[in-house]
Design a protein around this motif. Structure first.
Motif, PDB file in Angstrom:
ATOM      1  N   GLU A 187      33.986  -8.630  74.263  1.00 14.33           N
ATOM      2  CA  GLU A 187      33.434  -9.354  73.243  1.00 14.33           C
ATOM      3  C   GLU A 187      32.929  -8.068  72.004  1.00 14.33           C
ATOM      4  OE1 GLU A 187      29.027 -11.458  71.851  1.00 14.33           O
ATOM      5  OE2 GLU A 187      29.566 -11.278  74.004  1.00 14.33           O
ATOM      6  N   VAL A 188      32.652  -7.197  72.396  1.00 13.17           N
ATOM      7  CA  VAL A 188      32.123  -6.122  71.395  1.00 13.17           C
ATOM      8  C   VAL A 188      33.140  -5.169  71.160  1.00 13.17           C
ATOM      9  CG1 VAL A 188      29.854  -6.390  72.265  1.00 13.17           C
ATOM     10  CG2 VAL A 188      31.052  -4.447  72.897  1.00 13.17           C
ATOM     11  N   ALA A 189      34.388  -5.141  71.721  1.00 14.06           N
ATOM     12  CA  ALA A 189      35.247  -3.954  71.538  1.00 14.06           C
ATOM     13  C   ALA A 189      35.820  -4.075  70.133  1.00 14.06           C
ATOM     14  CB  ALA A 189      36.630  -4.211  72.477  1.00 14.06           C
ATOM     15  N   GLY A 190      36.109  -5.439  69.618  1.00 11.97           N
ATOM     16  CA  GLY A 190      36.675  -5.304  68.281  1.00 11.97           C
ATOM     17  C   GLY A 190      35.788  -5.001  67.084  1.00 11.97           C
ATOM     18  N   ARG A 191      34.527  -5.199  67.336  1.00 19.18           N
ATOM     19  CA  ARG A 191      33.614  -4.777  66.267  1.00 19.18           C
ATOM     20  C   ARG A 191      33.311  -3.188  66.458  1.00 19.18           C
ATOM     21  NH1 ARG A 191      30.322  -9.242  68.519  1.00 19.18           N
ATOM     22  NH2 ARG A 191      28.978  -7.709  69.462  1.00 19.18           N
ATOM     23  N   LEU A 192      33.646  -2.679  67.608  1.00 18.36           N
ATOM     24  CA  LEU A 192      33.427  -1.264  67.530  1.00 18.36           C
ATOM     25  C   LEU A 192      34.632  -0.638  66.844  1.00 18.36           C
ATOM     26  CD1 LEU A 192      32.142  -0.771  71.232  1.00 18.36           C
ATOM     27  CD2 LEU A 192      30.832  -0.578  68.975  1.00 18.36           C
ATOM     28  N   VAL A 193      35.850  -1.112  67.305  1.00 14.49           N
ATOM     29  CA  VAL A 193      37.009  -0.742  66.622  1.00 14.49           C
ATOM     30  C   VAL A 193      37.078  -0.680  65.037  1.00 14.49           C
ATOM     31  CG1 VAL A 193      39.528  -1.181  66.217  1.00 14.49           C
ATOM     32  CG2 VAL A 193      38.591  -0.999  68.709  1.00 14.49           C
ATOM     33  N   ALA A 194      36.253  -1.788  64.577  1.00 12.90           N
ATOM     34  CA  ALA A 194      36.127  -1.943  63.126  1.00 12.90           C
ATOM     35  C   ALA A 194      35.645  -0.564  62.617  1.00 12.90           C
ATOM     36  CB  ALA A 194      35.582  -3.253  62.818  1.00 12.90           C
ATOM     37  N   ARG A 209      39.038  -1.596  78.129  1.00 11.66           N
ATOM     38  CA  ARG A 209      39.358  -2.459  76.831  1.00 11.66           C
ATOM     39  C   ARG A 209      39.139  -1.930  75.683  1.00 11.66           C
ATOM     40  NH1 ARG A 209      37.012  -5.890  80.881  1.00 11.66           N
ATOM     41  NH2 ARG A 209      38.447  -7.619  81.364  1.00 11.66           N
ATOM     42  N   LEU A 210      37.991  -0.857  75.430  1.00  8.69           N
ATOM     43  CA  LEU A 210      37.813  -0.465  74.116  1.00  8.69           C
ATOM     44  C   LEU A 210      38.673   0.420  73.856  1.00  8.69           C
ATOM     45  CD1 LEU A 210      36.214   0.269  71.837  1.00  8.69           C
ATOM     46  CD2 LEU A 210      34.537   1.791  73.149  1.00  8.69           C
ATOM     47  N   VAL A 211      39.103   1.359  74.755  1.00  5.05           N
ATOM     48  CA  VAL A 211      39.997   2.389  74.630  1.00  5.05           C
ATOM     49  C   VAL A 211      41.469   2.001  74.357  1.00  5.05           C
ATOM     50  CG1 VAL A 211      41.317   4.243  75.850  1.00  5.05           C
ATOM     51  CG2 VAL A 211      38.867   4.286  75.993  1.00  5.05           C
ATOM     52  N   ARG A 212      41.895   0.934  74.950  1.00  4.01           N
ATOM     53  CA  ARG A 212      43.066   0.252  74.719  1.00  4.01           C
ATOM     54  C   ARG A 212      43.102  -0.284  73.375  1.00  4.01           C
ATOM     55  NH1 ARG A 212      46.642  -3.675  78.580  1.00  4.01           N
ATOM     56  NH2 ARG A 212      47.392  -1.732  78.965  1.00  4.01           N
ATOM     57  N   ALA A 213      42.031  -1.020  72.879  1.00  9.01           N
ATOM     58  CA  ALA A 213      41.889  -1.614  71.490  1.00  9.01           C
ATOM     59  C   ALA A 213      41.875  -0.436  70.325  1.00  9.01           C
ATOM     60  CB  ALA A 213      40.875  -2.562  71.455  1.00  9.01           C
ATOM     61  N   ALA A 214      41.125   0.696  70.631  1.00  4.28           N
ATOM     62  CA  ALA A 214      41.275   1.872  69.689  1.00  4.28           C
ATOM     63  C   ALA A 214      42.659   2.391  69.426  1.00  4.28           C
ATOM     64  CB  ALA A 214      40.223   2.639  70.197  1.00  4.28           C
TER      65      ALA A 214
END
Length: 274
Positions: free
Chosen positions: A66-73, A98-103
């Protein structure tokens, strides 16, 4: 002008001894805009010990998607963030994937700040072959699924590494003995870098007996290392025995042994006495 993207710093933190937080890790945690933490309460205590005050953002297995997108922004807008787990190197049986991949998919720089890792610490002192190893993380909690996972690994030639919890360590060791046999060499590393650190070695039977005999050896956090089978011939026999056990549940023993030998390359007589 669009600001330059920030950096996601993946920061290893102590697995017990606070002195293991490197100067570089401390500097990084001081300079980022915020810190993504598996448990903000735990990380707050760590930061307080070093006099670091930074906003903490919860990132754990239940909210990461849920939060990965906001952190990448935030990273894309120019902020730099740090990612930490409760102990050790993030993503190793901990949240953050998930956060590392999204980043990375967003073109954000992801930079490691290396440091403590329970699995590497255990391997370094175990005296088992460490040139090749397979990290299996935590085994399934249910006994049936746990034995099934172990059965798939019985012929592995590499050193096997597992994490285990205090309330399952005795039960898991019993399952290792059942599947791998009593004589397989192993090392049990408990509470690494902490006050009551112990590293036990011997056979699986030895370790199980030691844990059953001493309640203190059932407390804390564990890394279990199990030596792989010694050579290709031994591995084929181990795999053949596994196949034979499964086939013999449905076929006559001689037929099961014949098929297991053909599939594994192991000698038939090593699998069945006929």
């Amino acid at each position: 002008m669009q600001p330059a993207a920030g950096t996601l710093h993946v920061v290893a933190t102590p697995i017990g001894n606070l002195a293991d937080l490197s100067p570089r890790a401390q500097d990084t945690l001081r300079t980022v805009a915020a810190i993504c933490a598996e448990d903000t309460r735990h990380t707050r205590h760590l930061l307080a010990h070093f006099g670091i005050e930074k906003p903490l953002l919860a990132l754990h297995e239940h909210n990461e998607a849920e939060v990965a997108g906001r952190l990448v922004a935030r990273l894309a807008a120019g902020e730099s963030l740090a990612l930490v787990s409760d102990a050790g190197t993030p993503l190793v049986s901990d949240p953050g994937f998930r956060l590392v991949r999204a980043a990375r998919e967003a073109g954000i720089r992801v930079s490691p700040v290396p440091g403590p890792s329970a699995i590497i610490a255990a391997l370094s002192v175990a005296g088992l072959p460490s040139d090749r190893f397979a990290f299996e993380g935590f085994l399934p909690a249910k006994a049936g699924a746990r034995r099934e996972r172990l059965a798939a690994l019985v012929g592995e030639t590499r050193t096997l590494a597992f994490y285990e919890s205090s309330h399952r360590i005795a039960e898991s060791l019993a399952d290792f003995r059942t599947v791998f046999g009593d004589a397989r060499r192993a090392v049990l590393a408990r509470e690494l870098t902490k006050l009551f650190e112990t590293v036990l070695d011997g056979t699986l039977a030895d370790l199980h007996a030691a844990v059953e005999a001493d309640a203190n050896q059932r407390k804390g956090e564990f890394v279990l290392l199990v030596e792989g089978v010694g050579d290709d011939a031994e591995a084929r026999v181990a795999q053949g025995k596994l196949l034979y056990a499964k086939l013999a549940a449905h076929l006559p023993p001689s037929t099961a042994a014949k098929l297991a030998a053909e599939l594994s390359g192991a000698p038939r007589k090593a699998l069945y006495g006929g």
